[in-house]
Design a protein around this motif. Structure first.
Motif, short mmCIF file in Angstrom:
data_model
loop_
_atom_site.label_atom_id
_atom_site.label_comp_id
_atom_site.label_asym_id
_atom_site.label_seq_id
_atom_site.Cartn_x
_atom_site.Cartn_y
_atom_site.Cartn_z
N VAL A 1 30.30 28.55 12.30
CA VAL A 1 28.58 28.88 11.88
C VAL A 1 28.98 30.64 12.38
O VAL A 1 29.35 30.56 13.44
N VAL A 2 28.64 31.21 11.44
CA VAL A 2 29.23 32.49 11.96
C VAL A 2 27.21 33.62 11.32
O VAL A 2 27.57 33.58 9.72
N VAL A 3 27.25 34.13 12.04
CA VAL A 3 26.17 34.87 11.89
C VAL A 3 26.55 36.45 11.81
O VAL A 3 26.97 36.89 12.56
N ASN A 4 26.63 37.03 10.78
CA ASN A 4 26.78 38.31 10.44
C ASN A 4 25.61 39.33 9.97
O ASN A 4 24.76 38.78 9.40
N LEU A 5 25.97 40.32 11.07
CA LEU A 5 24.39 41.64 11.16
C LEU A 5 25.30 42.80 11.07
O LEU A 5 26.92 42.97 11.23
N SER A 6 24.50 43.76 9.78
CA SER A 6 25.36 45.03 10.14
C SER A 6 24.61 45.57 11.36
O SER A 6 23.78 44.89 12.09
N GLN A 7 24.91 47.29 12.09
CA GLN A 7 25.02 46.94 12.94
C GLN A 7 23.42 47.95 13.39
O GLN A 7 23.17 47.52 13.89
#
Length: 159
Positions: free
Chosen positions: A56-62
């Motif tokens: 599971v990968v949670v990708n967030l912008s800065q």
């Protein structure tokens, strides 16, 4: 990956941001992760094992990462100097919450989740096991863009 397995992760991501962080998010269309070209600054990565294996990968912008850390720590976002240790720790905790809540809905797989790893840099090169066909779900919120990538397969079953 069967689509019905993705729903607990979508619900978990939505609930985490809405309930824990006080920020509603809007889901985009599901797409195969290999076809998704969203690029984000920080990713929380959790491994899944048990009667299924995957990631599971949670990708967030800065901007989302900083705002989320500020909400979790009850601080003003201006108090953060970029992707510092507090922000990185918050992203790991968000990934942990998302994976943990989804795990609870997927009892039949007797899943264990790894400790979160956080990858900083754009674009991060996070790969799924070759036999796993991961799904990516883009999200938008008032803080900016983010996405969720999930790929897992029951042990002994190739997707």
């Amino acid at each position: 990956m069967q689509v019905e397995y993705i729903n607990p992760f979508i619900r978990s991501m939505t609930n985490t941001f809405d309930t824990m962080l006080g920020c509603g998010i809007k889901r985009g269309a599901l797409v195969l992760a290999q076809d998704f070209n969203g690029s984000y600054d920080v990713c929380g990565v959790i491994g899944l094992s048990g009667r299924a294996q995957g990631v599971v990968v949670v990708n967030l912008s800065q901007s989302v990462a900083i705002q989320a850390a500020a909400a979790m720590l009850m601080m003003d976002p201006s108090e953060f100097d970029g992707l510092n240790d507090d922000v990185v720790d918050a992203v790991g905790e968000i990934a942990n919450m998302v994976a943990g809540a989804a795990k609870a809905e997927l009892e039949e797989f007797e899943l264990s989740i790894s400790l979160p790893n956080v990858v900083v840099g754009s674009p991060p090169d996070i790969r799924f096991p070759s036999e796993v066909h991961a799904i990516a779900i883009p999200f938008e919120c008032a803080w900016g863009p983010m996405s969720l990538k999930v790929g897992f397969t029951p042990v002994g079953v190739l997707a």
